[in-house]
Each structure stands twice: as C-alpha cells, then as structure tokens.
Design a protein around this motif. Structure first.
Motif, mmCIF file in Angstrom:
data_model
loop_
_atom_site.group_PDB
_atom_site.id
_atom_site.type_symbol
_atom_site.label_atom_id
_atom_site.label_comp_id
_atom_site.label_asym_id
_atom_site.label_seq_id
_atom_site.Cartn_x
_atom_site.Cartn_y
_atom_site.Cartn_z
ATOM 1 N N ILE A 1 -15.240 17.889 -7.846
ATOM 2 C CA ILE A 1 -16.461 17.427 -7.160
ATOM 3 C C ILE A 1 -16.654 15.933 -7.389
ATOM 4 O O ILE A 1 -16.956 15.188 -6.462
ATOM 5 C CB ILE A 1 -17.692 18.227 -7.642
ATOM 6 N N GLU A 2 -16.447 15.489 -8.616
ATOM 7 C CA GLU A 2 -16.628 14.065 -8.894
ATOM 8 C C GLU A 2 -15.672 13.198 -8.076
ATOM 9 O O GLU A 2 -16.066 12.163 -7.533
ATOM 10 C CB GLU A 2 -16.446 13.791 -10.387
ATOM 11 N N ASN A 3 -14.418 13.641 -7.966
ATOM 12 C CA ASN A 3 -13.463 12.881 -7.157
ATOM 13 C C ASN A 3 -13.888 12.833 -5.700
ATOM 14 O O ASN A 3 -13.740 11.809 -5.031
ATOM 15 C CB ASN A 3 -12.069 13.509 -7.250
ATOM 16 N N THR A 4 -14.387 13.953 -5.234
ATOM 17 C CA THR A 4 -14.819 13.997 -3.833
ATOM 18 C C THR A 4 -16.011 13.065 -3.611
ATOM 19 O O THR A 4 -16.059 12.338 -2.617
ATOM 20 C CB THR A 4 -15.191 15.442 -3.445
ATOM 21 N N LEU A 5 -16.943 13.069 -4.567
ATOM 22 C CA LEU A 5 -18.115 12.190 -4.434
ATOM 23 C C LEU A 5 -17.685 10.723 -4.452
ATOM 24 O O LEU A 5 -18.168 9.913 -3.660
ATOM 25 C CB LEU A 5 -19.125 12.455 -5.555
ATOM 26 N N THR A 6 -16.742 10.398 -5.351
ATOM 27 C CA THR A 6 -16.273 9.009 -5.435
ATOM 28 C C THR A 6 -15.624 8.570 -4.128
ATOM 29 O O THR A 6 -15.880 7.477 -3.625
ATOM 30 C CB THR A 6 -15.233 8.864 -6.563
ATOM 31 N N SER A 7 -14.778 9.435 -3.582
ATOM 32 C CA SER A 7 -14.057 9.013 -2.388
ATOM 33 C C SER A 7 -14.954 9.024 -1.161
ATOM 34 O O SER A 7 -14.732 8.278 -0.220
ATOM 35 C CB SER A 7 -12.818 9.873 -2.179
ATOM 36 N N ALA A 8 -15.998 9.853 -1.174
ATOM 37 C CA ALA A 8 -16.907 9.902 -0.021
ATOM 38 C C ALA A 8 -17.914 8.763 -0.068
ATOM 39 O O ALA A 8 -18.545 8.438 0.935
ATOM 40 C CB ALA A 8 -17.644 11.240 0.006
ATOM 41 N N ARG A 9 -18.062 8.177 -1.251
ATOM 42 C CA ARG A 9 -19.136 7.205 -1.434
ATOM 43 C C ARG A 9 -19.160 6.054 -0.425
ATOM 44 O O ARG A 9 -20.207 5.806 0.190
ATOM 45 C CB ARG A 9 -19.103 6.649 -2.864
ATOM 46 N N PRO A 10 -18.044 5.325 -0.215
ATOM 47 C CA PRO A 10 -18.140 4.183 0.700
ATOM 48 C C PRO A 10 -18.630 4.571 2.096
ATOM 49 O O PRO A 10 -19.485 3.908 2.666
ATOM 50 C CB PRO A 10 -16.699 3.659 0.751
ATOM 51 N N GLN A 11 -18.090 5.660 2.619
ATOM 52 C CA GLN A 11 -18.493 6.058 3.960
ATOM 53 C C GLN A 11 -19.943 6.525 3.989
ATOM 54 O O GLN A 11 -20.719 6.159 4.870
ATOM 55 C CB GLN A 11 -17.589 7.164 4.494
ATOM 56 N N ALA A 12 -20.305 7.362 3.008
ATOM 57 C CA ALA A 12 -21.669 7.895 2.981
ATOM 58 C C ALA A 12 -22.681 6.769 2.772
ATOM 59 O O ALA A 12 -23.690 6.690 3.485
ATOM 60 C CB ALA A 12 -21.789 8.943 1.877
#
Lengths: 417, 128
Positions: free
Chosen positions: A7-18
């Motif tokens: 989940i943390e990896n997903t949040l990190t990678s989604a961050r710029p777009q979100a």
C-alpha cells in the motif's frame, strides 16, 4: 512483501498524479496536501479490508477531493457528515472516475505540479524543498535532515515557498507546447539539484542524503515516461544513473572519498550502469546533444572502462569541449583539465586552469585539483599551499580528509627527496 | 509446448520497491520456479529495463521508423522476443531492421537488465 508495504508503495507512486489533480482542482497546495493525506489515511483503513481498488490513483483523487469538500462544509457550517461507510463505498463512482481520467490530463497535472514547485520567483533551495515536499511527499523532518538544517528552518522555507506560489497566482490551465518545453527545462534542473544535494554528500552512512539521489532518479523516470522522446530527459536520467551507480565505491570503510582512478570497479552497480548506457545510446541517436546528454556521455566513457587505464580520455576531452561551448563555465574547464592532464600531462593542465584562478578562488575542487597537478610536476611547496587552501574550503570531513591524504603523500615525497 | 510468461505491472510501483522488497519478490518467484528448474523445464528468466529505455521500429509507408517508446497509449501486444548479444544500439537496430524486412510486425528493442540462463534444452517448434 507485506500488505502495508504494498500500500505504501502504491501511495508513493500515485502521489504525483493525485497531487497534481488535486492542485488543479483546489488551486491551493495546502488544501491539496491535506486532501491527499486524508485519502491516504482512508486507503490504509480500507484497502486491507476491501482489497486494492482497480485504479488506486483515481480512488485517491476522488476520496481526497470529497474529504476536502467535507472539510470546507464543516468549516463553514455544522452540516452533519455523511457516515463513513458511505464515503468509502465508492465502487461505482470510482470506476466512472477512472474512465474519465485521461492520459493527457495526467501528464499536464504532474508537469504543472512540478512547475509550480520550480516557479522562477523561488530561489533554487526553496524550489527543491517544495518539490520534495509536494511531489515526493517527503516529511519536513526528512527534507531538513537531508539538507543538514533544522526542522524549524526547513518548515519556514517551505511555508515561505508556498506563500510565494500562492501570491504568484499561477495560471492552472494546461501549458501549450512552447511553454511546456520551457517548463521541462526548469523541472529537469530542479531534479538535478535534488540529485546533486544527495550526491555531493554521499559519505558512508549518510543514508538520508543518498536517498535524495534515488528520489531524483524516480522523478526523472516519471518525467521521461511522460515525455519519452525528449533526449535531454533521457540524458538527465542516464547521467544520474551512471553517477549513482558508483556510490558504493566512492567512499572507503572509514568514510573517506575514493577518487575515480582508485575505485574498486567491481563495487559499481552494474544494472544502474547498463540502464544509463542504454539511455545515453538512445538519446544520442536523436542528434540533439544537450548538456545533460554530453555529461552522461562522459560518465558513460568512465563506466565503459574496465580499468582506469582503459578510459578514453581523448574522447572525454572532446566532450568537455562540446560542453564548454554549450554551457561555458570555469567548472567545466576545470573538469576538462583532468582529461588534459591524462592526455598531455600536468603542465598542460595547469596552463589550462591558470586563467580560472580568480573566478574559482573559493572553489574547493579548484585548489584540490591544482594541488594534485603541482605535486605531479614536483612543485611541492606550491602544491602544499594549494592543498591548504582546499582544506580551508572543504564542506565535509571526508573532503578535508581526502586532501590531507595528498598532503601526507607530499610530506613523504619531500622527505625522500 | 513452451509458454512465455509476460509480467505486466505498474512501472512506478515496481520502481519504488526497495532493494529488500525486490529481493523478496525474486526469492519468492525462484521458490516457485524451483519445481520447473528441478525437472529441466525452466527457460531464461528475463527482466526488461523500464519502458523509458525502449526503442521501437515501426513501418511507415516504405520506410522504417526508429522511435522511442513504447508509449502509454500503445495498443500493440508483445508477441515474443529474441535475445541478442550486440555491441551497441546501432548494431541491434541494424539486426532488427534486417529481420523485419517484408513484415508488418513491430519490433521493440529493450535492453535486458537481469539475465538468468536457466537450464531448458533448446527445442524447435513442434510441427504437426
């Protein structure tokens, strides 16, 4: 991998777009940040139970936007909040949302977000701090320790940067092609600053700062994926990969700097080097060599040499000449002098750098390099003076220790003579 | 019959794995692969570099275009791949262009990051 790590990896990678989408929506960095934080908290609560959503980024944008809107309503009037299970139950809306997120928006959102952070009104240090906070999501504490300053000072730096961005009243429309390529240049420069901040202080146990290099590489990858045909972005990523690949060999067990010639090349990270070489090759095919590509090509020549003796110094000299004509700078000439010292000897190198004395009088490397040439030509006394100047200008204990080694060698030499 | 198992994933997520997480994934996969390895059925295990390192050769009229890519909006599917030992990209491009002659297929050249040879014997496609 544990579920939490996923989940943390997903949040990190989604961050710029979100974050990009939330900034476009709210036109306010603080509000977007709060919205994203809230969405992350809800993701940590919901995803382990319900499983990951089909499109995590769309989920985060949607939930973040709603949560912030709830906040606005709550602030303005005491409206009853909808029950939590209703807010989280987004299956239908989320699918719809995901379909409406198109790639063009995605690209512009991230670029706009990065551009906001490197607004030309901000000094470079604030640009970097803001980008690490907003785009990468590093905590103020992490950024502060990476830049070796207090948390409070960093907090102020970021707050000032945010206020300036807010006052600048940036247009939040999609940039046109010309504007976009201009932005790309400043974004690339910001990423390289992040990298250099980590690289210039990669000493032994300094893990926090080394992770700045990883972060810069991650951002460059992101940028290159958005603009897959920009040779300078390829060059930038290649340059950072090639330099970072040497990090394990750059310091010895005591944390002292090890020069390129003395590095144990088996410690170099092969996969980083190979990816860097692949990107350099690819970039140069475009026939538009810019400064990042040329620097990457130089790093590639070092990486390709199995031993220091195999280094193609003639070619490196040519590349530095190219760099001198693209971005004239005494530092570039100083670097070129290293190639000259290898191909034509220390005397020729000394002649090349002699005109730089005044402009580089406060530059650690100038005195260090000059001292090395002088000692090679047997001018021990002048060499000692140069090394002393270098030590006085050293920014880290490792830099100073390295120069002291030179001085020790010099002492041995003069005793022998 | 042989099968190519192509792994698709969000590149951003994979790239944000730490070394430890990455090692854990590989270790888990290897333990699954072990049965095939023990019975000599394991072919090369290949990880490709990120798509940012990819080059694509496309047909455009009578010409062949060499492009960066693939791009996010690409609709083409990966059909299979060769592994060649070349000195540099130029050489691979020449090789791929020669192979591509007279075909409408698209070749994408991707540098290989990790190459584990495996122990599967060579075999030709079975003919009916």
């Amino acid at each position: 991998m544990t579920e939490l790590a996923w989940i943390e990896n997903t949040l990190t990678s989604a961050r710029p777009q979100a974050m990009g989408a939330l900034v476009r929506y709210f036109r306010d960095l603080d509000r977007a940040e709060e919205a994203f934080q809230e969405a992350c908290l809800r993701a940590l609560r919901n995803w382990p139970m319900k499983g990951p959503p089909r499109d995590p980024t769309a989920w985060l944008i949607f939930v973040g936007r709603n949560a912030a809107l709830d906040g606005v309503r709550r602030d303005s009037r005491n409206t009853a909040l909808p029950p939590e299970d209703k807010i989280s139950d987004l299956d239908d809306v989320e699918t719809d949302m995901a379909e409406r997120l198109d790639d063009a928006h995605y690209r512009d959102d991230i670029l706009r977000l990065m551009f906001v952070c490197c607004h030309p009104d901000l000094p470079a240090t604030q640009q970097v701090a803001l980008a690490l906070r907003i785009v990468s999501g590093l905590s103020v504490r992490q950024i502060a320790s990476a830049f070796l300053i207090g948390e409070k000072a960093m907090e102020q730096r970021i707050t000032r940067a945010k206020r300036r961005v807010a006052e600048a009243n940036l247009p939040f429309t999609a940039p046109n092609a010309v504007e976009r390529s201009k932005r790309l240049g400043s974004v690339a420069a910001m990423i390289y600053l992040v990298f250099n901040e980590g690289y210039s202080a990669t000493c032994g146990a300094d893990v926090v700062r080394a992770s700045l290099c990883d972060e810069a590489i991650r951002l460059a990858r992101l940028l290159l994926r958005l603009f897959p045909s920009e040779p300078e972005i390829m060059g930038l990523l290649a340059l950072m990969l090639l330099q970072h690949a040497r990090s394990a060999a750059r310091t010895d067990a005591d944390g002292n700097a090890v020069l390129l010639d003395d590095q144990d090349r088996t410690l170099w990270n092969r996969s980083g080097i190979e990816e860097g070489l692949a990107l350099v090759d690819k970039a140069l095919r475009h026939g538009q060599p810019g400064p990042y590509q040329v620097q990457a090509a130089i790093a590639a020549l070092h990486a390709r040499a199995k031993t220091p003796e195999e280094t193609d110094w003639e070619e490196i000299d040519l590349l530095y000449q190219m760099l001198e004509s693209q971005t004239p700078s005494p530092v570039v000439t100083l670097n070129r002098s290293v190639a000259i010292s290898k191909t034509q000897g220390p005397e020729a190198a000394l002649q090349l750098i002699a005109p730089l004395a005044e402009r580089l009088s406060g530059y650690f490397y100038y005195h260090g390099v000059r001292g090395a040439y002088l000692s090679k030509t047997g001018r021990a006394e002048e060499a000692r003076e140069a090394f002393d100047r270098a030590i006085a200008l050293a920014r880290t204990p490792a830099e100073a220790a390295h120069i002291r080694q030179h001085l020790d060698q010099l002492a041995v030499m003069t005793q022998v003579n | 019959m042989l099968y190519a198992i192509l792994c698709y994933h969000n590149e951003d997520v994979v790239m944000s794995w730490s070394r430890e997480e990455d090692d854990a994934v590989l270790a888990k996969r290897r333990s699954v692969q072990k049965e095939l390895v023990d019975t000599d059925r394991m072919g090369p295990a290949i990880r490709l570099m990120p798509t940012s390192a990819a080059t694509t050769i496309r047909a455009s009229g009578s010409e062949q275009l060499v492009l960066d890519g693939p791009f996010a909006e690409t609709k083409e599917q990966l059909l299979g791949f060769y592994v060649v030992d070349c000195e540099n990209l130029e050489e691979v491009v020449d090789f791929a262009k020669r192979m591509k002659e007279g075909e409408s297929v698209t070749f994408e050249i991707r540098p290989v990051q990790i190459f584990e040879k495996g122990n599967l014997p060579e075999r030709e496609a079975s003919t009916k």
